[in-house]
Motif scaffolding. Structure first.
Motif, PDB file in Angstrom:
ATOM      1  N   ILE A  93       0.769  -1.241  -0.139  1.00  0.00           N
ATOM      2  CA  ILE A  93      -0.011   0.037  -0.074  1.00  0.00           C
ATOM      3  C   ILE A  93       0.793   1.341  -0.044  1.00  0.00           C
ATOM      4  CG2 ILE A  93      -0.200   0.203   2.459  1.00  0.00           C
ATOM      5  CD1 ILE A  93      -3.230   1.057   1.897  1.00  0.00           C
ATOM      6  N   GLU A  94       2.213   1.243   0.531  1.00  0.00           N
ATOM      7  CA  GLU A  94       2.920   2.432   0.531  1.00  0.00           C
ATOM      8  C   GLU A  94       3.154   2.726  -0.919  1.00  0.00           C
ATOM      9  OE1 GLU A  94       5.340  -0.722  -0.867  1.00  0.00           O
ATOM     10  OE2 GLU A  94       4.089  -0.982   1.111  1.00  0.00           O
ATOM     11  N   GLU A  95       3.117   2.052  -1.959  1.00  0.00           N
ATOM     12  CA  GLU A  95       3.496   2.595  -3.462  1.00  0.00           C
ATOM     13  C   GLU A  95       2.232   3.511  -3.872  1.00  0.00           C
ATOM     14  OE1 GLU A  95       6.400   2.177  -4.309  1.00  0.00           O
ATOM     15  OE2 GLU A  95       6.561   0.759  -2.467  1.00  0.00           O
ATOM     16  N   LEU A  96       1.239   3.728  -3.083  1.00  0.00           N
ATOM     17  CA  LEU A  96       0.424   4.575  -3.445  1.00  0.00           C
ATOM     18  C   LEU A  96       1.277   6.273  -3.486  1.00  0.00           C
ATOM     19  CD1 LEU A  96      -2.474   3.935  -1.042  1.00  0.00           C
ATOM     20  CD2 LEU A  96      -2.602   4.059  -3.588  1.00  0.00           C
ATOM     21  N   ALA A  97       2.256   6.137  -2.639  1.00  0.00           N
ATOM     22  CA  ALA A  97       3.077   7.439  -2.536  1.00  0.00           C
ATOM     23  C   ALA A  97       3.965   7.587  -3.888  1.00  0.00           C
ATOM     24  CB  ALA A  97       4.113   7.405  -1.419  1.00  0.00           C
ATOM     25  N   THR A  98       4.308   6.436  -4.395  1.00  0.00           N
ATOM     26  CA  THR A  98       5.092   6.554  -5.567  1.00  0.00           C
ATOM     27  C   THR A  98       4.197   7.121  -6.785  1.00  0.00           C
ATOM     28  OG1 THR A  98       6.315   4.669  -4.790  1.00  0.00           O
ATOM     29  CG2 THR A  98       6.649   5.161  -7.180  1.00  0.00           C
ATOM     30  N   ILE A  99       2.763   6.328  -6.768  1.00  0.00           N
ATOM     31  CA  ILE A  99       1.944   6.736  -8.024  1.00  0.00           C
ATOM     32  C   ILE A  99       1.601   8.107  -7.489  1.00  0.00           C
ATOM     33  CG2 ILE A  99      -0.410   6.358  -8.516  1.00  0.00           C
ATOM     34  CD1 ILE A  99      -0.386   3.568  -7.562  1.00  0.00           C
ATOM     35  N   ARG A 100       1.405   8.720  -6.611  1.00  0.00           N
ATOM     36  CA  ARG A 100       1.361  10.134  -6.355  1.00  0.00           C
ATOM     37  C   ARG A 100       2.332  11.114  -6.750  1.00  0.00           C
ATOM     38  NH1 ARG A 100      -2.848  13.419  -7.198  1.00  0.00           N
ATOM     39  NH2 ARG A 100      -1.233  14.000  -8.646  1.00  0.00           N
ATOM     40  N   GLU A 101       3.344  10.753  -6.412  1.00  0.00           N
ATOM     41  CA  GLU A 101       4.557  11.594  -6.666  1.00  0.00           C
ATOM     42  C   GLU A 101       4.856  11.609  -8.099  1.00  0.00           C
ATOM     43  OE1 GLU A 101       9.365  11.571  -6.235  1.00  0.00           O
ATOM     44  OE2 GLU A 101       8.390  10.273  -4.963  1.00  0.00           O
ATOM     45  N   TYR A 102       4.699  10.711  -9.015  1.00  0.00           N
ATOM     46  CA  TYR A 102       4.841  10.832 -10.303  1.00  0.00           C
ATOM     47  C   TYR A 102       3.459  11.141 -11.147  1.00  0.00           C
ATOM     48  CZ  TYR A 102       9.384   9.034  -9.225  1.00  0.00           C
ATOM     49  OH  TYR A 102      10.808   8.759  -8.445  1.00  0.00           O
ATOM     50  N   ASN A 103       2.474  11.281 -10.409  1.00  0.00           N
ATOM     51  CA  ASN A 103       1.112  11.401 -11.104  1.00  0.00           C
ATOM     52  C   ASN A 103       0.827  10.788 -12.357  1.00  0.00           C
ATOM     53  OD1 ASN A 103      -1.241  13.125 -10.888  1.00  0.00           O
ATOM     54  ND2 ASN A 103      -0.422  14.045 -12.785  1.00  0.00           N
ATOM     55  N   LEU A 104       0.744   9.305 -11.686  1.00  0.00           N
ATOM     56  CA  LEU A 104       0.820   8.247 -12.882  1.00  0.00           C
ATOM     57  C   LEU A 104      -0.832   8.023 -13.194  1.00  0.00           C
ATOM     58  CD1 LEU A 104       3.344   5.746 -11.744  1.00  0.00           C
ATOM     59  CD2 LEU A 104       3.634   7.517 -13.610  1.00  0.00           C
ATOM     60  N   PRO A 105      -1.086   7.924 -14.412  1.00  0.00           N
ATOM     61  CA  PRO A 105      -2.571   7.744 -14.769  1.00  0.00           C
ATOM     62  C   PRO A 105      -3.106   6.507 -14.270  1.00  0.00           C
ATOM     63  CG  PRO A 105      -1.331   7.804 -16.768  1.00  0.00           C
ATOM     64  CD  PRO A 105      -0.477   7.935 -15.582  1.00  0.00           C
ATOM     65  N   ILE A 106      -3.062   6.031 -13.007  1.00  0.00           N
ATOM     66  CA  ILE A 106      -3.585   4.632 -12.784  1.00  0.00           C
ATOM     67  C   ILE A 106      -4.865   4.780 -12.185  1.00  0.00           C
ATOM     68  CG2 ILE A 106      -2.771   2.732 -11.311  1.00  0.00           C
ATOM     69  CD1 ILE A 106      -0.050   3.474 -11.844  1.00  0.00           C
ATOM     70  N   ILE A 107      -5.640   3.829 -12.589  1.00  0.00           N
ATOM     71  CA  ILE A 107      -7.119   3.830 -11.792  1.00  0.00           C
ATOM     72  C   ILE A 107      -7.044   2.584 -10.981  1.00  0.00           C
ATOM     73  CG2 ILE A 107      -9.506   3.328 -12.371  1.00  0.00           C
ATOM     74  CD1 ILE A 107      -9.339   4.741 -14.905  1.00  0.00           C
ATOM     75  N   ILE A 108      -6.912   2.718  -9.574  1.00  0.00           N
ATOM     76  CA  ILE A 108      -6.805   1.864  -8.808  1.00  0.00           C
ATOM     77  C   ILE A 108      -8.554   1.389  -8.103  1.00  0.00           C
ATOM     78  CG2 ILE A 108      -5.870   1.222  -6.383  1.00  0.00           C
ATOM     79  CD1 ILE A 108      -4.195   3.993  -6.726  1.00  0.00           C
ATOM     80  N   THR A 109      -8.705   0.118  -8.660  1.00  0.00           N
ATOM     81  CA  THR A 109     -10.101  -0.229  -8.034  1.00  0.00           C
ATOM     82  C   THR A 109      -9.785  -1.643  -7.085  1.00  0.00           C
ATOM     83  OG1 THR A 109     -10.174  -2.175  -9.829  1.00  0.00           O
ATOM     84  CG2 THR A 109     -10.694  -0.021 -10.476  1.00  0.00           C
ATOM     85  N   LEU A 110     -10.872  -1.223  -5.987  1.00  0.00           N
ATOM     86  CA  LEU A 110     -10.462  -2.133  -5.010  1.00  0.00           C
ATOM     87  C   LEU A 110     -11.621  -3.108  -4.451  1.00  0.00           C
ATOM     88  CD1 LEU A 110      -8.815  -3.271  -2.413  1.00  0.00           C
ATOM     89  CD2 LEU A 110      -9.636  -1.203  -1.114  1.00  0.00           C
ATOM     90  N   ILE A 111     -11.547  -4.192  -4.868  1.00  0.00           N
ATOM     91  CA  ILE A 111     -12.787  -5.247  -4.675  1.00  0.00           C
ATOM     92  C   ILE A 111     -12.662  -5.604  -3.014  1.00  0.00           C
ATOM     93  CG2 ILE A 111     -14.020  -7.262  -5.214  1.00  0.00           C
ATOM     94  CD1 ILE A 111     -13.593  -5.123  -7.428  1.00  0.00           C
TER      95      ILE A 111
END
Length: 538
Positions: free
Chosen positions: A435-453
């Protein structure tokens, strides 16, 4: 130039664009060299995530990728993710820092025998003792990735080796890495194709690494030979193409498994023929006699004809021949035995949502996006409902399947394909492992849609427990945190949804954004269909 600077220059000259990693004391000379490099370092929050990201970067492009860590505390965090790449035969260059060479095997602070650790999870493993050896190791590794891509390669880099000066003279040192391929049985393969009435191609990930998808499509379509694929090779041919029968073996389509059982010739290209692919072989009396196996790894070859060689070379040779085959009757027989996969509950809109219904709604609204799976019950639905039109469009680990791979894997895919949307489908168990990689996704503003079932449980483990004993339910129910609050704490916007209509609205919003977006989907407890339900008894 010191060794670290030379290594970075070689990687630059090889057009490496990204390195995934996390800094630490013993690897700092590499970071100093990277500081002014054209290579962009991607700072993940955990070394495991760096290796997962590199793994999926490589898988989705067919080119080798790079991850880097410091000595034992960082390098040992690589192990599980590097093992995943190894099991899936993905080309990842693994660079680890270490204590000075003469001290690295002593019982010193942060010392461990890293080459020994990586020996069984890499195709090639180097432990250079000086700058020259380190430079030659990197040059040879790159040659291997070009000529014989069979999995990760590890180079251990002691700090004193990295800091050794005046080594630039070794940049032009020749590398004489030769493959020992043997194509002596090509004529036998050609004769078997000419005499076959019911041929089948099984395509594996070796087709991707040989950059041979175009040649495979040409050969199959020109000769009307149907194709089945293995887990890691999905999408090597568009799954909407009638020549592609889909996945074979466990979880295989009815057409693929029918063709497997009734063919008179199976041409295996770039697959190691794992038990997940060959699970139906027990139903055959002549499996070995009708298999032609082409692979760069001679140790995995099976069948009557074994060709240790490059898939691309073999396909180019076959495409130069006019076989004049007529397989229309065979294709018709296969199509007549097609039992379309019907996943129960896909269009059930009752609440709480069934996970397969939620995932189908995701697929229906993401267009041509890349999809990254994780591990767990949701991954089965995601795999069954996917129909990739290109390799890399649906990615997950087909061999080791570790939980937690979803977020970092999506990071790797996103950076490999700038401008493309990447959708990661996670369960609530695996999501928390990286879950800590949310920080990486945010830092590089990556266009990732994170879906959580989110069903508040380890669903697949709960199902296996109940298969042992219907009253056995132990340590599988999760007391989850408020995921939406956590995600927003990382600076990522999102929402929680309950219905298919809300999923559709949320996906459309996310598709219109430039950066990441999070969608938590409340779902019910649901059993996945067990694999043997998808193995037809012909």
């Amino acid at each position: 130039m010191n060794t670290a600077e030379v290594l970075v220059k070689i990687l630059e000259d090889t057009n490496v664009a990204h390195i995934f990693g996390h800094p630490g004391e013993q690897i700092l000379p590499m970071y100093k060299a990277l500081e002014k490099s054209s290579i962009k370092h991607i700072l993940t929050r955990h070394e495991q995530a760096a290796a997962h990201a590199a793994d999926m970067y490589a898988h989705s492009t067919g080119n080798f990728s790079v991850c880097m860590s410091t000595a034992s505390p960082g390098a040992l965090n690589f192990v599980m993710a590097v093992a995943t790449a190894y099991k899936d035969n993905n080309s990842v260059l693994v660079l680890t820092g270490d204590n000075p060479y003469k001290e690295r095997l002593e019982d010193n602070f942060q010392s461990f025998d890293l080459p020994e650790v990586f020996e069984n999870i890499t195709f090639k493993n180097y432990a250079p003792s000086n700058g020259r050896e380190a430079i030659l190791a990197l040059k040879e590794a790159i040659e291997i990735f070009k000529k014989e891509p069979r999995g990760p390669i590890h180079i251990n880099l002691p700090k004193d080796v990295l800091m050794e000066d005046d080594v630039e003279r070794f940049i032009d040192s020749p590398i004489n890495y030769k493959t020992d391929y043997n194509y002596n049985q090509m004529n036998l393969l050609i004769n078997m194709i000419n005499s076959s009435k019911k041929p089948l191609i099984i395509g594996g990930s070796g087709v991707i690494w040989a950059n041979a998808c175009h040649e495979l499509k040409e050969f199959a379509e020109k000769n009307n030979i149907p194709i089945s694929t293995t887990y890691p090779a999905r999408g090597i041919i568009d799954e909407n193409n009638p020549i592609n029968l889909g996945l074979v073996g466990i979880r295989g389509s009815s057409m693929s498994n029918f063709a497997y059982l009734h063919s008179d010739l199976i041409i295996v290209l770039g697959s190691r023929l794992s038990e997940r692919t060959t699970i139906l072989s027990s139903k055959l009396n002549n499996f070995e006699q009708k298999v032609v196996h082409v692979n760069i790894d001679k140790s995995v070859l099976k069948g009557k004809v074994k060709i240790n060689g490059d898939v691309s070379y073999v396909l180019k040779e076959l495409n130069s021949i006019d076989f004049n085959l007529n397989n229309k009757k065979w294709l018709g027989e296969i199509k007549s035995n097609d039992t379309p996969l019907i996943v129960d509950g896909v269009y059930d809109k009752s609440l709480p949502l069934r996970p397969q219904s939620a995932i189908q709604t995701i697929y229906d609204n993401i267009g041509d996006s890349y999809v990254m799976g994780d591990a767990g019950s949701h991954a089965t639905w995601a795999m069954l409902l996917a129909h990739p039109d290109k390799y890399g469009k649906f990615s997950y680990s087909g061999a080791l399947c570790p939980m937690g791979m979803g977020l970092p894997g999506a990071i790797g895919i996103s950076l490999a394909h700038p401008g493309e949307k990447v959708v990661v489908i996670n369960g609530d168990g695996g999501f928390q492992m990286c879950i800590e990689e949310l920080a990486t996704i945010r830092e590089y503003n990556l266009p990732i849609i994170i879906t959580l079932i989110n069903n508040n449980q380890l669903g697949i483990i709960r199902q296996w427990e109940e298969n042992i004993d219907e009253n056995f339910r132990y340590e599988v129910d999760l007391k989850n945190p408020d995921f939406l609050t956590i995600v927003k704490g990382y600076g990522i916007e999102g929402e929680r949804v309950n219905t298919n209509e809300e999923i559709e609205t949320a996906i459309k919003k996310a598709m219109g954004m430039n950066g990441p977006y999070f969608i938590e989907i409340n779902s019910r407890e649901e059993n996945i269909p067990l694999p043997n339900l998808f193995i037809p008894d012909f």
